[in-house]
Design an enzyme around this catalytic site. Structure first.
Site, PDB file in Angstrom:
ATOM      1  N   ASN A  61       0.840  -1.205   0.000  1.00  0.00           N
ATOM      2  CA  ASN A  61       0.000   0.000   0.000  1.00  0.00           C
ATOM      3  C   ASN A  61       0.871   1.250   0.000  1.00  0.00           C
ATOM      4  OD1 ASN A  61       0.646  -0.830   2.670  1.00  0.00           O
ATOM      5  ND2 ASN A  61      -0.999   0.406   3.528  1.00  0.00           N
ATOM      6  N   GLU A  63       0.443   5.139   0.576  1.00  0.00           N
ATOM      7  CA  GLU A  63      -0.465   6.194   1.051  1.00  0.00           C
ATOM      8  C   GLU A  63       0.029   7.566   0.615  1.00  0.00           C
ATOM      9  OE1 GLU A  63      -0.992   5.516   5.265  1.00  0.00           O
ATOM     10  OE2 GLU A  63      -2.124   3.670   4.873  1.00  0.00           O
ATOM     11  N   CYS A  72      -4.087   0.724  -2.539  1.00  0.00           N
ATOM     12  CA  CYS A  72      -3.920  -0.519  -1.783  1.00  0.00           C
ATOM     13  C   CYS A  72      -2.819  -1.394  -2.381  1.00  0.00           C
ATOM     14  CB  CYS A  72      -5.213  -1.325  -1.815  1.00  0.00           C
ATOM     15  SG  CYS A  72      -6.581  -0.619  -0.912  1.00  0.00           S
ATOM     16  N   GLU A  74      -2.952  -4.576  -3.089  1.00  0.00           N
ATOM     17  CA  GLU A  74      -3.423  -5.513  -4.122  1.00  0.00           C
ATOM     18  C   GLU A  74      -3.412  -4.855  -5.495  1.00  0.00           C
ATOM     19  OE1 GLU A  74      -4.717  -4.762  -1.216  1.00  0.00           O
ATOM     20  OE2 GLU A  74      -6.040  -6.323  -0.450  1.00  0.00           O
ATOM     21  N   CYS A 111     -10.309  -4.956  -0.310  1.00  0.00           N
ATOM     22  CA  CYS A 111     -11.420  -3.991  -0.318  1.00  0.00           C
ATOM     23  C   CYS A 111     -12.204  -4.119  -1.629  1.00  0.00           C
ATOM     24  CB  CYS A 111     -10.901  -2.571  -0.117  1.00  0.00           C
ATOM     25  SG  CYS A 111     -10.211  -1.827  -1.614  1.00  0.00           S
ATOM     26  N   CYS A 114     -10.363  -3.169  -4.866  1.00  0.00           N
ATOM     27  CA  CYS A 114      -9.379  -4.185  -5.279  1.00  0.00           C
ATOM     28  C   CYS A 114     -10.080  -5.396  -5.879  1.00  0.00           C
ATOM     29  CB  CYS A 114      -8.498  -4.585  -4.105  1.00  0.00           C
ATOM     30  SG  CYS A 114      -7.382  -3.262  -3.591  1.00  0.00           S
TER      31      CYS A 114
HETATM   32  N1  THU Z   1      -5.259  -1.481   2.455  1.00  0.00           N
HETATM   33  C1  THU Z   1      -4.693  -2.309   1.541  1.00  0.00           C
HETATM   34  O1  THU Z   1      -3.592  -2.045   1.031  1.00  0.00           O
HETATM   35  N2  THU Z   1      -5.367  -3.423   1.186  1.00  0.00           N
HETATM   36  C2  THU Z   1      -6.543  -3.842   1.738  1.00  0.00           C
HETATM   37  O2  THU Z   1      -7.071  -4.882   1.359  1.00  0.00           O
HETATM   38  C3  THU Z   1      -7.170  -3.018   2.781  1.00  0.00           C
HETATM   39  C4  THU Z   1      -6.558  -1.706   3.044  1.00  0.00           C
HETATM   40  C5  THU Z   1      -4.520  -0.306   2.878  1.00  0.00           C
HETATM   41  C6  THU Z   1      -5.068   1.004   2.424  1.00  0.00           C
HETATM   42  C7  THU Z   1      -4.496   1.938   3.462  1.00  0.00           C
HETATM   43  O3  THU Z   1      -3.180   2.304   3.082  1.00  0.00           O
HETATM   44  C8  THU Z   1      -4.402   1.100   4.723  1.00  0.00           C
HETATM   45  O4  THU Z   1      -4.468  -0.250   4.283  1.00  0.00           O
HETATM   46  C9  THU Z   1      -5.502   1.361   5.732  1.00  0.00           C
HETATM   47  O5  THU Z   1      -6.744   1.260   5.133  1.00  0.00           O
END
Ligand code: THU
Length: 160
Positions: A61, A63, A72, A74, A111, A114
């Site tokens: 991920n 940010e 994310c 994925e 999520c 994804c």
């Molecule tokens: N996140 C992911 O990378 N994958 C998921 O399946 C759920 C959430 C990340 C997004 C964000 O950077 C952090 O987790 C908190 O939501």
């Protein structure tokens, strides 16, 4: 009136019960958390995509101070696989995540956005993506792809 029913199943494995290939893919997802840029959530997610020739593409991920601009793990991995290996099929995706206390007890499930990207990947390849979701309590293995993870999803055929 007609009634329809959809049934799905999944398996939960102890880490040591996974076969060597699955363990390696989960380890790749765990390693990928090292690349996470997550100063805002403190939640490091790693994803490892397995292609049909055995290539593994990872992502984490990423940010952003402008929160919705982040992505994310994925999708980072799936988009990298699509870009670098457009002719190969994605056959499996492993996900692992940790916070300040370590690896999550329960598996992190992808999520909705994804899952939608997984559906697009499957529509190109025709192959359901086997999903391995790591948690300390066990690794969930879902074989059915987005037919299980995102039933009734929107796709190119929805516009026909
Ligand atoms: N996140 C992911 O990378 N994958 C998921 O399946 C759920 C959430 C990340 C997004 C964000 O950077 C952090 O987790 C908190 O939501």
């Amino acid at each position: 009136m007609k009634e329809y029913k959809k049934v799905f199943s999944w398996r939960v494995y102890g880490f040591d019960e996974l076969d060597a290939k699955d363990r390696a893919l989960v380890e790749a997802a765990k390693d990928a958390t090292g690349g996470s840029h997550s100063p805002y959530s403190g939640f490091k997610v790693g994803a490892a995509v397995l292609l049909d020739d055995g290539t593994v593409v990872t992502g984490s991920n990423q940010e952003n101070a402008a929160y919705p601009s982040g992505l994310c793990a994925e999708r980072t991995a799936l988009f990298a696989a699509g870009h670098n290996h457009p002719d190969k099929k994605v056959i499996a995706l492993a996900i692992a995540a940790r916070n300040a206390n370590g690896w999550t007890d329960r598996p992190v499930t992808p999520c909705g956005s994804c899952r939608q990207v997984m559906a697009e990947t499957e529509s190109l390849s025709g192959v359901p993506i086997r999903t391995l979701l790591y948690g300390k309590q066990g690794t969930m293995v879902i074989e059915g792809g987005t037919a299980t993870l995102l039933p009734f999803c929107f796709g190119a055929d929805s516009m026909e």
